[in-house]
Every structure is written in C-alpha cells, then in structure tokens.
Design an enzyme around this catalytic site. Structure first.
Site, mmCIF file in Angstrom:
data_model
loop_
_atom_site.group_PDB
_atom_site.id
_atom_site.type_symbol
_atom_site.label_atom_id
_atom_site.label_comp_id
_atom_site.label_asym_id
_atom_site.label_seq_id
_atom_site.Cartn_x
_atom_site.Cartn_y
_atom_site.Cartn_z
ATOM 1 N N GLN A 185 45.651 22.926 151.527
ATOM 2 C CA GLN A 185 44.698 22.562 152.581
ATOM 3 C C GLN A 185 43.902 23.777 153.068
ATOM 4 O O GLN A 185 42.725 23.668 153.406
ATOM 5 C CB GLN A 185 45.415 21.870 153.745
ATOM 6 N N ASN A 208 51.938 29.863 146.513
ATOM 7 C CA ASN A 208 52.855 29.054 145.706
ATOM 8 C C ASN A 208 52.071 28.209 144.695
ATOM 9 O O ASN A 208 50.855 28.335 144.557
ATOM 10 C CB ASN A 208 53.738 28.186 146.602
ATOM 11 N N SER A 231 56.131 37.636 139.530
ATOM 12 C CA SER A 231 56.078 39.080 139.313
ATOM 13 C C SER A 231 56.783 39.488 138.027
ATOM 14 O O SER A 231 57.737 38.848 137.581
ATOM 15 C CB SER A 231 56.720 39.795 140.505
ATOM 16 N N GLN A 253 61.814 43.852 141.358
ATOM 17 C CA GLN A 253 60.945 42.712 141.065
ATOM 18 C C GLN A 253 61.727 41.409 140.989
ATOM 19 O O GLN A 253 61.221 40.353 141.348
ATOM 20 C CB GLN A 253 60.198 42.950 139.753
ATOM 21 N N HIS A 256 61.896 39.229 144.089
ATOM 22 C CA HIS A 256 60.697 38.517 144.533
ATOM 23 C C HIS A 256 60.846 37.009 144.402
ATOM 24 O O HIS A 256 60.445 36.252 145.272
ATOM 25 C CB HIS A 256 59.490 38.934 143.676
ATOM 26 N N GLU A 321 52.604 43.037 133.986
ATOM 27 C CA GLU A 321 51.958 43.301 135.273
ATOM 28 C C GLU A 321 52.235 44.740 135.711
ATOM 29 O O GLU A 321 51.325 45.505 136.016
ATOM 30 C CB GLU A 321 52.502 42.310 136.307
ATOM 31 N N HIS A 322 53.515 45.112 135.781
ATOM 32 C CA HIS A 322 53.929 46.476 136.129
ATOM 33 C C HIS A 322 54.629 47.111 134.934
ATOM 34 O O HIS A 322 55.511 46.491 134.343
ATOM 35 C CB HIS A 322 54.918 46.481 137.301
ATOM 36 N N HIS A 414 8.386 27.838 126.466
ATOM 37 C CA HIS A 414 8.693 29.260 126.657
ATOM 38 C C HIS A 414 7.580 30.119 126.031
ATOM 39 O O HIS A 414 7.089 31.075 126.647
ATOM 40 C CB HIS A 414 10.024 29.615 125.995
#
Length: 431
Positions: A185, A208, A231, A253, A256, A321-322, A414
């Site tokens: 929302q 989420n 993650s 990680q 998480h 990612e890391h 054109h």
C-alpha cells in the site's frame, strides 16, 4: 555448514526465483494497489490497521514525534549517525557527473544534460529490526544528486510509531516528509499519490515480498532501484585467514534472514574444517540464533577448491552481493574479480564496515545480478538528456545521407522533414 569439494568444471549460481512470489501473493498486491489508487488515504488507514495493528489518526510524522525520537536515543547514537551520514555523502560526491557539450568546426553542438529526478520515495522496512543505516544509504546519494523532494515511508508499530532511530537518521539526512505506511500500500501511494502523499518519480529501498512485488507492478509508472533478494556473503579465503573471524563474518549475513546465503570459498581444507566448527560454536549464543541457523542450514556452504585461481573462478560464477577477500595478498586478487556488488579487501574490512560506516552504498545487487548491475549510486537519481544542435552548414553537409537512411527504413515523412529545409519557398524567412 556443509563442506563441498568443487572442481573447476562445476557450475554454481546464487540465482533463485524466490523474489517472483506466488500467484496468490501477486493477486493480493494488485488488489491493494488498485484500492489505493481508488480510495487513497482511506485505503492506507485500513491496511495499516489490518496489517500493522495501528489505528492511525494521521499518516504524517509530526515535528513533535521527531523531537521525541531525539529524546529516546542517546547522544552517542546521534554522533555515530552524523559521522556515518558524512562519510556516505562524501563518498557519493565523488560519483557525481556534470553535463557536457562539444563543438565541431561546422558549428555542430552535441552534449548531454544531467538533471536530478524531481521526487524520490524511500521505503524503509519495519518488522524485526530498525534500519537507520538503510535510511542513510538510500537518501544520501539522492541528496548528492540534487533531488528536490525526498519522501520516506515505513510501517508503524501497533502504537502508531516509527522507530526513534529511523526518525533520527531521516532527520539528520534532511528528510522532512515522513509517512507511516508500509507494504504494497505504501508503494502504491508513492507511485500514484493519495490525498496526503503526493506521487514521486522513483522508489528505492528494500522490503518484504509484498513490497518487492508492488515495486514490480508500479515500474513504468515510476522508476525503481532494484528488486532486492535476501542478503548474500561470499568469503574468498586462503590459509592465512583467521577461522573465528571468517565464521563471524558469515553469520553477520545469516542473521539477516532465513533465506540469506553465506558461503566460504577456499583452497584450504584446514581452514574449511576450522570455520565449520566455529560457525557451530558462535551460533550457540547468537541472539538471532534461530534465523541464522536456518539460513546456514539451508543456504550456507563451504566450497573447497584445488587452488586459489579456481576459488576466484567460483566467486565470479556466484557474483555475490558482498565479497570478502581474506587472502595473503587481497589487492593482488582484486583485478581477477569480475562480478561482485561490494568487495571488502583484507582482515580489517569486515562486511559490517560497509554496511554502516565506510561510505560506499550498502544497497547492492543480489541473486547473481552483480553480473550486470551496480550498487545504488548518484547516477540512479539523475536523468540524462541528449543535446543536439546542428548549424546550417552541418545540416546541409549531412542532409542527403539522413534522408536516404530514413528511406532505407521506409519512413518517407522522416526524409521529407529533412528535405523540407533544403527547399526554397517564398515564405522562407531566410530569403
């Protein structure tokens, strides 16, 4: 944590389809979005009561609530946030580009004009923890880019409040528009607007599965940063790495999310076995033990290779990612790394250094998308417009080629638009 011997021919990937959601989830998200589009604030109030348990009187966070937030946190936290914000701002300042133009001898001017996006919405997740670091990482590059209006939305608790740490971080980052709204929302409100929340042009920030699906749905009406997955950390290490430090970084990680991925890649079986034991030992007294243990069990692994070169190849396949490089010579390994969101070199560059304080952005590509995408940066909040200005001399020199090119594509109008400027007519003001 499983130890798996890997050969150079094996194919590995972090890519998972978990961000696609179920058909039922997608249906729910589409219904929420349509209702917010039609009912505006009223839908936000009702969804906030249903999903967050808060019976709000106002969506807007007041100045009084900001003041109370400062009273609720200690001075040390404020000092840390201020210093972190400064580090993040200064790092991103170095990314900023300027408009440019060039001229040739025939009087042609070509260039690129850079303009910041007018308005950006920043989503900050609620739930099991407060994320003031996410506030700073999403807002500071937008500030550097020169975005004029930055809006923050976040789901309230049952008392109708946002975490004090989040409010302090937002205020320190210079955000004056903060709303109590979460989930799909909130994304709908940012994209389409309500009586209270004016629409924005771009939405950034993690959330989420319902937030991720909502961002997918509104993309095109607004721009989005990325669809962030759980993650990920990959540690590339040799026998010089310290086992208990590697284990701690992997767990940083894993705590998480139950879906987070923590992987060690090493040519050292000795290190692999010691890290395996350390992970078990450190899990014992971890406050978020249940989450971290589930993550390690399902998505954790230790890959053992025959050489450091093969280990680097595995890392590039995973495109994490890391990525931590804990080898004898981390800077020597760096040129061989092709795919990673953020790269942490050496023992004292533990991943949380980048999460909170160093300055580079912690909003990073996940799910293997580091193969083709980058961390959140100043360019994400800028638009580029091409500038084209032909002189008469340049136009006449190229007109016939342009008209022919158009006719090769079957676009006669054109071609005529070009040739109209070559005709001499009585109404031509140049005569």
């Amino acid at each position: 944590m499983k130890i798996i011997h890997i050969t150079k021919d094996q194919k590995l990937s972090l890519k998972r389809s978990i961000d696609a959601g179920t058909e039922e989830q997608r249906k729910i998200v589409r219904e929420i979005i349509e209702r917010v589009k039609k009912e505006g604030d009223q839908a936000l109030y009702e969804y906030t009561k249903r999903f967050d348990g808060a019976d709000l009187q106002s969506l807007h966070v007041s100045k009084e609530e900001i003041s109370r937030a400062y009273e609720a946190v200690d001075k040390e936290f404020i000092d840390i946030v201020q210093e972190a914000a400064e580090n993040i701002f200064h790092f991103h300042e170095k990314q900023k580009k300027e408009s440019w133009f060039y001229f040739d001898e025939k009087g042609t001017m070509l260039g690129q004009k850079l303009t910041p996006v007018d308005a950006v919405g920043v989503y900050v997740p609620g739930g099991t923890a407060a994320y003031p670091s996410s506030v700073l990482m999403n807002i500071m590059p937008a500030k550097v880019a020169g975005v004029g209006r930055i809006v923050l939305v976040s789901p309230p608790d049952q008392n109708g409040s946002l975490p004090a740490e989040v409010l302090v971080a937002a205020n320190e980052a210079g955000v004056s528009e903060i709303y109590k709204a979460g989930g799909a929302q909130a994304i709908a409100a940012l994209a389409y607007g309500t009586e209270t929340i004016e629409p924005v042009d771009k939405i950034v920030g993690p959330g989420n599965i319902f937030v991720a699906l909502a961002k997918r749905e509104v993309f095109g009406t607004v721009d989005i940063d990325m669809i962030a997955g759980p993650s990920e950390i990959v540690v590339l290490a040799d026998e010089t790495a310290v086992p208990h430090e590697v284990a701690a970084d992997l767990l940083s990680q894993a705590e998480h999310d139950r879906l987070a991925t923590s992987i060690l890649v090493t040519p050292s079986i000795k290190l692999a076995k010691e890290v395996q034991k350390e992970v078990v030992a450190q899990l014992a007294d971890l406050p978020r033990k249940d989450i971290a243990a589930a993550s390690i069990e399902q998505f954790g692994a230790i890959y053992v290779t025959d050489s450091i070169e093969e280990a680097v190849g595995i890392v590039n396949q995973l495109a994490p990612e890391h990525l931590e490089v804990l080898t004898e010579n981390p800077t020597g390994v760096l040129p061989k790394i092709k795919h990673a969101g953020a790269i942490f070199l050496g023992r004292y560059s533990s991943e949380p250094v980048g999460d909170y304080f160093a300055g580079p952005n912690h909003v990073l590509p996940t799910n293997g998308t580091a193969r083709f995408s980058s961390p959140l940066n100043v360019d994400d909040f800028m638009k580029k417009s091409s500038i084209i200005s032909y002189s008469e001399e340049a136009f006449r020199a190229h007109a016939s080629k342009i008209a022919k090119f158009a006719r090769y594509e079957g676009l006669e109008a054109h071609a005529r638009a070009i040739e109209a400027r070559l005709e001499k007519r009585g109404s031509d003001r140049n005569e």
